[in-house]
Design an enzyme around this catalytic site. Structure first.
Site, PDB file in Angstrom:
ATOM      1  N   LYS A   1      57.997  41.893  24.498  1.00 63.71           N
ATOM      2  CA  LYS A   1      57.109  42.071  23.347  1.00 63.71           C
ATOM      3  C   LYS A   1      57.832  42.715  22.163  1.00 63.71           C
ATOM      4  O   LYS A   1      57.631  42.326  21.012  1.00 63.71           O
ATOM      5  CB  LYS A   1      55.925  42.940  23.786  1.00 63.71           C
ATOM      6  CG  LYS A   1      54.759  42.870  22.815  1.00 63.71           C
ATOM      7  CD  LYS A   1      53.517  43.478  23.440  1.00 63.71           C
ATOM      8  CE  LYS A   1      52.361  43.472  22.456  1.00 63.71           C
ATOM      9  NZ  LYS A   1      51.146  44.019  23.054  1.00 63.71           N
TER      10      LYS A   1
ATOM     11  N   GLU B   1      46.046  28.768  32.899  1.00 62.64           N
ATOM     12  CA  GLU B   1      47.433  28.522  32.502  1.00 62.64           C
ATOM     13  C   GLU B   1      48.037  27.318  33.222  1.00 62.64           C
ATOM     14  O   GLU B   1      48.863  26.601  32.657  1.00 62.64           O
ATOM     15  CB  GLU B   1      48.292  29.764  32.729  1.00 62.64           C
ATOM     16  CG  GLU B   1      48.017  30.906  31.745  1.00 62.64           C
ATOM     17  CD  GLU B   1      46.885  31.829  32.184  1.00 62.64           C
ATOM     18  OE1 GLU B   1      46.197  31.516  33.183  1.00 62.64           O
ATOM     19  OE2 GLU B   1      46.689  32.877  31.526  1.00 62.64           O
TER      20      GLU B   1
ATOM     21  N   PHE C   1      52.149  47.574  33.112  1.00 62.87           N
ATOM     22  CA  PHE C   1      50.931  46.760  33.193  1.00 62.87           C
ATOM     23  C   PHE C   1      51.265  45.285  32.922  1.00 62.87           C
ATOM     24  O   PHE C   1      51.925  44.952  31.950  1.00 62.87           O
ATOM     25  CB  PHE C   1      49.892  47.255  32.177  1.00 62.87           C
ATOM     26  CG  PHE C   1      48.636  46.415  32.211  1.00 62.87           C
ATOM     27  CD1 PHE C   1      47.846  46.374  33.355  1.00 62.87           C
ATOM     28  CD2 PHE C   1      48.268  45.637  31.118  1.00 62.87           C
ATOM     29  CE1 PHE C   1      46.701  45.580  33.409  1.00 62.87           C
ATOM     30  CE2 PHE C   1      47.129  44.843  31.164  1.00 62.87           C
ATOM     31  CZ  PHE C   1      46.339  44.817  32.312  1.00 62.87           C
ATOM     32  N   GLN C   2      50.838  44.423  33.812  1.00 67.07           N
ATOM     33  CA  GLN C   2      51.075  42.971  33.741  1.00 67.07           C
ATOM     34  C   GLN C   2      52.542  42.612  33.675  1.00 67.07           C
ATOM     35  O   GLN C   2      52.944  41.677  32.989  1.00 67.07           O
ATOM     36  CB  GLN C   2      50.287  42.351  32.582  1.00 67.07           C
ATOM     37  CG  GLN C   2      48.790  42.435  32.830  1.00 67.07           C
ATOM     38  CD  GLN C   2      47.956  41.583  31.896  1.00 67.07           C
ATOM     39  OE1 GLN C   2      48.319  41.376  30.743  1.00 67.07           O
ATOM     40  NE2 GLN C   2      46.832  41.109  32.390  1.00 67.07           N
TER      41      GLN C   2
ATOM     42  N   MET D   1      43.213  12.115  51.947  1.00 65.15           N
ATOM     43  CA  MET D   1      44.559  11.796  52.443  1.00 65.15           C
ATOM     44  C   MET D   1      44.840  12.557  53.733  1.00 65.15           C
ATOM     45  O   MET D   1      45.411  12.027  54.680  1.00 65.15           O
ATOM     46  CB  MET D   1      45.609  12.114  51.375  1.00 65.15           C
ATOM     47  CG  MET D   1      47.017  11.767  51.788  1.00 65.15           C
ATOM     48  SD  MET D   1      47.167  10.034  52.256  1.00 65.15           S
ATOM     49  CE  MET D   1      47.765   9.326  50.735  1.00 65.15           C
TER      50      MET D   1
HETATM   51  C1  TPP Z   1      47.542  21.974  45.489  1.00 70.55           C
HETATM   52  C2  TPP Z   1      47.562  21.162  46.741  1.00 70.55           C
HETATM   53  N1  TPP Z   1      46.988  21.620  47.874  1.00 70.55           N
HETATM   54  C3  TPP Z   1      46.998  20.870  49.001  1.00 70.55           C
HETATM   55  C4  TPP Z   1      47.584  19.633  49.021  1.00 70.55           C
HETATM   56  C5  TPP Z   1      47.593  18.783  50.305  1.00 70.55           C
HETATM   57  N2  TPP Z   1      46.842  17.538  50.074  1.00 70.55           N
HETATM   58  C6  TPP Z   1      47.416  16.376  49.733  1.00 70.55           C
HETATM   59  S1  TPP Z   1      46.330  15.157  49.461  1.00 70.55           S
HETATM   60  C7  TPP Z   1      45.023  16.158  49.845  1.00 70.55           C
HETATM   61  C8  TPP Z   1      43.617  15.653  49.803  1.00 70.55           C
HETATM   62  C9  TPP Z   1      43.151  15.263  48.447  1.00 70.55           C
HETATM   63  O1  TPP Z   1      41.755  15.090  48.481  1.00 70.55           O
HETATM   64  P1  TPP Z   1      40.967  14.479  47.285  1.00 70.55           P
HETATM   65  O2  TPP Z   1      41.360  15.136  46.016  1.00 70.55           O
HETATM   66  O3  TPP Z   1      39.522  14.458  47.583  1.00 70.55           O
HETATM   67  O4  TPP Z   1      41.562  13.002  47.211  1.00 70.55           O
HETATM   68  P2  TPP Z   1      41.412  11.817  48.308  1.00 70.55           P
HETATM   69  O5  TPP Z   1      42.631  11.901  49.180  1.00 70.55           O
HETATM   70  O6  TPP Z   1      40.147  12.056  49.055  1.00 70.55           O
HETATM   71  O7  TPP Z   1      41.424  10.576  47.499  1.00 70.55           O
HETATM   72  C10 TPP Z   1      45.475  17.446  50.188  1.00 70.55           C
HETATM   73  C11 TPP Z   1      44.608  18.561  50.606  1.00 70.55           C
HETATM   74  C12 TPP Z   1      48.199  19.205  47.812  1.00 70.55           C
HETATM   75  N3  TPP Z   1      48.830  18.041  47.726  1.00 70.55           N
HETATM   76  N4  TPP Z   1      48.139  19.966  46.690  1.00 70.55           N
END
Ligand code: TPP
Ligand code: MG
Length: 589
Positions: free
Chosen positions: A165, A48, A115-116, A487
């Protein structure tokens, strides 16, 4: 007529073509009716959350076409509805209009832990613009139209419609009889001022004419009101440089001589230094987010601020204004452009100063882009994005995920097409790219769409490869695999003494995964292979996954540390220069 028919008739009336969703007990009657009517193209997401981002993609990308479509996603109650929450919260943060329709348990069992059953209205209320739960079929028609009105009027946002529903199946005597002419939503407290008032405009014009060192800001409001061309004309008319928020990118061609590029945490040196030294900031449709301002008490201390903004609650929220214009950006620019009092000023010294800022990192960046590989001989993301930009002439539609690669795509693609950049910004939701790119492609089928993800985010909604396979969508997928949550790794390098807690990541064989979905796959490990692989993606019809093996130690610079001011901007690779101040611990990346 039944509640479900009234709902679907109203959606059709509003021009809805695509419905993204996933079925289940509490939404089955509507799905069944939708199938019988055959008026919509139903797209089954594999989760979803994917459906919510697909709906966002439709809304965001169709803004600039002559057929604005509002994305609609539809799920069952409980877990189905809860799985939408992230995509809805994300749309709310980024002012994206969309409609989420969720099935709910029957009115007779609401609040019995049926339920749900989940309290969808309760959960969604703080993360969307408005929630509705019609309690009889008679309310459905008007509710849908009001929901569309709320989602699209003023600052856009998601609206949730939770339909029990029994209400879906309930028979009413009335036929569908909506009359757009006489429709007046009863919304006390809903204020909307699209037209700028004369007095603040006059004061704004005086400030603009007097300023020596002005900077203009282009935010999401410029894209959302389709005002990119007007902003460009205005900037040229008054000769003022433009800095972009993450969401303002692509409103004006990125290589326009007045462009300073992106501002804020990973903005360009020239944008951030110009803002710091400015005597006037003219902000169009942006909200002074912390990623843009850095430490607020040091932000643009010597500048007057003109804030043009459709949402009055954003005015004076983070930054005090000298002149507030609560109005639509397009209309404001239209009036400003017609004003004979506005004058062109050469501002030679100001532009010379800005040119000197441009030089600060220019050489380092050019070298990295040219070299294409980092210290360990692995590819650099910025060079890959640059080559993609060159090959496509900057004209394609770019849907990044969240992370270093997103910032690289923001900085190193030369955006030429208005409204061609679709990013999860305010929420920064990893996993947004793949499903959002599906919505973008459906909204703009004649344009090329690139989904650009990191190895982390790609795996958050990787299941949507199934949707791409089933719908035979031509989405080009770039996977920048650096083996890390890059990042966060960058923050660890800079502020946590290089301790990489929870960021190294083992990935599956992405080639086998692509193969399982019947999608062609190319792996790129050397500089020579980059352009040919991208060219192959362009030449070939249909989806493709290109995985680039990237250097984990690449960093996106400059960087204003979280909670820091522009003074603290890091412009050199770690090891060469470290910031003295860093109060970033505990903040989220
Ligand atoms: C759903 C979610 N969980 C955690 C984060 C924290 N976060 C921001 S950037 C990042 C790393 C992203 O890694 P990747 O997709 O490999 O991209 P890269 O930075 O290596 O280019 C994280 C964990 C987030 N922004 N969104
Ligand atoms: Mg990564």
């Amino acid at each position: 007529m039944t509640g479900k028919k009234l709902l679907l008739q109203a959606l059709k009336d509003k021009g809805v073509k695509f419905i993204f969703g996933y079925t289940g007990g509490a939404i089955m009657p509507i799905f069944d009716e939708m199938d019988k009517l055959g008026d919509f193209h139903f797209i089954m997401a594999r989760h979803e959350q994917g459906a919510a981002f697909m709906a966002q993609g439709i809304s965001r990308a169709s803004l600039s076409t002559n057929r604005q479509q509002i994305g609609v996603c539809m799920t069952t109650s409980g877990p189905g509805a809860m799985n939408l929450a992230t995509g809805i919260a994300d749309a709310y943060m980024d002012s994206v209009p969309m409609l989420a329709v969720t099935g709910q348990v029957a009115t007779g069992v609401i609040a019995t832990d049926a339920f749900q059953e989940s309290d969808v209205v309760g959960v969604m209320m703080p993360i969307c613009k408005q929630t509705y739960m019609p309690l009889s079929a008679e309310e459905v028609e008007e509710t849908v139209h009001e929901a569309f009105y709320v989602a699209t009027t003023g600052r856009g946002g998601p609206v949730v419609l939770d339909i029990p529903k029994d209400v879906q199946n309930q028979l009413v005597a009335d036929e569908y009889r909506f009359d757009a002419q006489s429709f007046r939503p009863k919304l006390p407290g809903f204020f909307y001022h699209p037209t700028p008032e004369r007095e603040p405009l006059q004061r704004a014009i005086d400030l603009i004419n007097r300023s020596e060192r002005p900077v203009m800001f282009c935010g999401h409001g410029v894209i959302n009101s389709n005002a990119g061309k007007l902003l460009k004309q205005f900037a040229e008319k008054v000769n003022i440089p433009i800095a972009f928020t993450l969401h303002g990118l692509s409103a004006v061609p990125a290589d326009h001589p007045l462009s300073l590029g992106m501002m804020g945490m990973h903005g360009t040196v020239e944008a951030n230094r110009a803002i710091k030294d400015a005597d006037l900031l003219i902000s169009f449709g942006m909200r002074f987010d912390d990623r843009v301002t850095g430490r607020l008490n040091e932000y643009a201390q010597n500048a007057d601020v003109i804030h043009v903004e459709i949402d009055p609650s954003e005015i004076d929220k983070n930054v005090s204004t000298t002149v507030a214009i609560n109005a639509d950006v397009y209309r404001t620019l239209h009036v400003l452009l017609g004003d004979p009092m506005l004058s062109f000023k050469p501002r030679r010294r100001w532009f010379e100063t800005i040119d000197s800022f441009r030089q600060v990192m220019a050489e380092d960046l050019a070298k990295e882009i040219e070299g294409c590989v980092g210290d360990a001989g692995k590819l650099l993301m910025k060079s890959i994005i640059h080559q993609l930009s060159e090959l496509t002439g900057g004209k394609d539609l770019i849907v990044p995920d969240v992370g270093q690669h997103q910032m690289m795509a923001a900085r190193f693609y030369n955006y030429q097409t208005e409204n061609s950049w679709f990013a999860s910004g305010g929420a920064g939701t990893m996993g947004a790219s793949l499903p959002m790119a599906i919505g973008v492609k459906l909204a703009r089928p004649d344009e090329r769409v690139w989904s650009i993800s990191g190895d982390g985010g790609f795996q958050m909604n990787i299941q949507e490869l199934g949707t791409i396979m089933e719908q035979q969508l031509d989405v080009k997928i770039i996977l920048l695999n650096n083996g890390y949550l890059g990042m966060v790794r960058q923050w660890q390098t800079l502020f946590f003494d290089g301790r990489y807690a929870g960021t190294p990541m083992q990935s599956p064989d992405f080639g086998l995964i692509a193969k399982a979905y019947g999608i062609p796959y190319v792996k790129v490990e050397t500089a020579e292979e980059v352009t040919p692989a991208l060219q192959q993606a362009i030449d070939q019809k249909g989806a493709i996954v290109i995985e680039f093996i990237c250097d984990p130690s690449e960093v996106i610079l400059p960087m204003v540390p979280s909670g820091g001011g522009f003074e603290d901007m890091i412009v050199k690779r770690p090891g060469v220069h470290l910031p003295e101040t860093s109060d970033s611990e505990g903040e989220e990346s």
